[in-house]
Design an enzyme around this catalytic site. Structure first.
Site, short mmCIF file in Angstrom:
data_model
loop_
_atom_site.label_atom_id
_atom_site.label_comp_id
_atom_site.label_asym_id
_atom_site.label_seq_id
_atom_site.Cartn_x
_atom_site.Cartn_y
_atom_site.Cartn_z
N CYS A 52 0.86 -1.18 0.00
CA CYS A 52 0.00 0.00 0.00
C CYS A 52 0.90 1.24 0.00
O CYS A 52 1.81 1.34 0.82
CB CYS A 52 -0.90 -0.01 1.24
SG CYS A 52 -1.90 1.49 1.41
N CYS A 55 0.45 3.25 3.54
CA CYS A 55 0.94 2.77 4.84
C CYS A 55 2.01 1.69 4.74
O CYS A 55 2.52 1.24 5.75
CB CYS A 55 -0.23 2.25 5.68
SG CYS A 55 -0.91 0.68 5.10
N CYS A 70 -6.83 -4.63 -19.08
CA CYS A 70 -7.90 -3.71 -18.70
C CYS A 70 -7.39 -2.29 -18.48
O CYS A 70 -8.19 -1.36 -18.34
CB CYS A 70 -8.63 -4.21 -17.45
SG CYS A 70 -7.64 -4.08 -15.93
N CYS A 101 -7.30 -1.10 1.66
CA CYS A 101 -6.23 -1.61 2.52
C CYS A 101 -6.81 -1.79 3.92
O CYS A 101 -7.37 -0.86 4.49
CB CYS A 101 -5.07 -0.63 2.55
SG CYS A 101 -3.76 -1.09 3.71
N CYS A 104 -4.97 0.68 6.66
CA CYS A 104 -5.18 2.13 6.73
C CYS A 104 -6.49 2.60 6.14
O CYS A 104 -6.82 3.78 6.22
CB CYS A 104 -4.01 2.87 6.09
SG CYS A 104 -3.93 2.70 4.29
N HIS A 107 -8.33 3.46 -0.39
CA HIS A 107 -8.92 2.87 -1.60
C HIS A 107 -7.80 2.35 -2.50
O HIS A 107 -6.84 3.07 -2.78
CB HIS A 107 -9.73 3.94 -2.34
CG HIS A 107 -10.24 3.50 -3.66
ND1 HIS A 107 -11.36 2.72 -3.81
CD2 HIS A 107 -9.78 3.74 -4.91
CE1 HIS A 107 -11.57 2.50 -5.10
NE2 HIS A 107 -10.62 3.12 -5.78
N HIS A 110 -10.94 -2.07 -7.34
CA HIS A 110 -12.15 -2.90 -7.26
C HIS A 110 -11.80 -4.34 -7.61
O HIS A 110 -10.79 -4.60 -8.26
CB HIS A 110 -13.21 -2.38 -8.24
CG HIS A 110 -13.77 -1.06 -7.83
ND1 HIS A 110 -13.17 0.13 -8.20
CD2 HIS A 110 -14.83 -0.72 -7.06
CE1 HIS A 110 -13.86 1.14 -7.68
NE2 HIS A 110 -14.88 0.65 -6.99
N ASP A 118 -8.29 -17.04 -17.10
CA ASP A 118 -7.71 -18.34 -16.78
C ASP A 118 -6.75 -18.19 -15.60
O ASP A 118 -5.53 -18.25 -15.74
CB ASP A 118 -6.98 -18.90 -18.01
CG ASP A 118 -6.46 -20.31 -17.78
OD1 ASP A 118 -6.98 -21.00 -16.89
OD2 ASP A 118 -5.52 -20.70 -18.49
N ARG A 124 -10.56 -10.75 -10.50
CA ARG A 124 -9.62 -9.75 -11.00
C ARG A 124 -9.63 -8.58 -10.04
O ARG A 124 -10.57 -7.79 -9.98
CB ARG A 124 -10.01 -9.28 -12.41
CG ARG A 124 -9.11 -8.15 -12.93
CD ARG A 124 -9.40 -7.82 -14.38
NE ARG A 124 -10.77 -7.43 -14.62
CZ ARG A 124 -11.23 -6.16 -14.66
NH1 ARG A 124 -10.38 -5.15 -14.47
NH2 ARG A 124 -12.50 -5.91 -14.89
N CYS A 126 -8.54 -5.31 -9.64
CA CYS A 126 -8.15 -4.24 -10.54
C CYS A 126 -7.70 -3.07 -9.67
O CYS A 126 -8.52 -2.38 -9.07
CB CYS A 126 -9.35 -3.89 -11.41
SG CYS A 126 -9.03 -2.64 -12.64
#
Length: 139
Positions: A52, A55, A70, A101, A104, A107, A110, A118, A124, A126
């Site tokens: 992160c 933190c 993506c 996280c 802390c 964000h 998602h 596979d 996923r 992301c």
């Protein structure tokens, strides 16, 4: 009075703003999203641990990273389930699962399920590059 720097959940917005760049603050503390295909880790193949950026908690290993095409780094699993928090996100006119996280509350991005990749989990994660720092494995 300044809060204890080891208790990241107690930091004020002003303290976070002093620790992070404006772009980091917008994503990590305001749930923003960096533009697709612009993050430094989107195509990185370096072996190591992703932490992160706010933190420094260990979140993902490079061996769980995969090419989803993506526009953001994608992982099929976190380092451990207790490293992240998943919560319902009904913003932006859709329902998604936000990833934060656990250390802390920042964000990260998602998680999406059932897209047919596979991978061992068919998940996923992301994640915004600006939410992460990569600590390469020792040679």
């Amino acid at each position: 009075m300044t809060s204890d720097p080891t208790d990241f959940t107690a930091l004020s917005d002003e303290e976070w703003a002093a620790r992070l760049t404006p772009a980091e603050f917008r994503v990590l503390r305001r749930a923003g999203t960096e533009p697709a295909f612009t993050g430094e880790y989107t195509d990185t193949k370096t072996s190591g641990v992703y932490r992160c950026r706010a933190c420094h908690a260990e979140l993902f290993r490079s061996d769980a990273k995969f090419e989803s095409h993506c526009g953001w780094p994608s992982f099929f699993t976190p380092l451990a389930g207790d490293r992240i928090i998943e919560r319902r996100d009904a913003s932006a006119g859709m329902v998604r699962t936000e990833v934060l996280c656990a250390n802390c509350g920042s964000h990260l991005g998602h998680v999406f399920a059932g897209e047919g990749y596979d991978t061992p989990t068919d998940l996923r994660y992301c994640i915004n590059s600006v939410s992460l720092t990569l600590e390469p494995d020792a040679e």
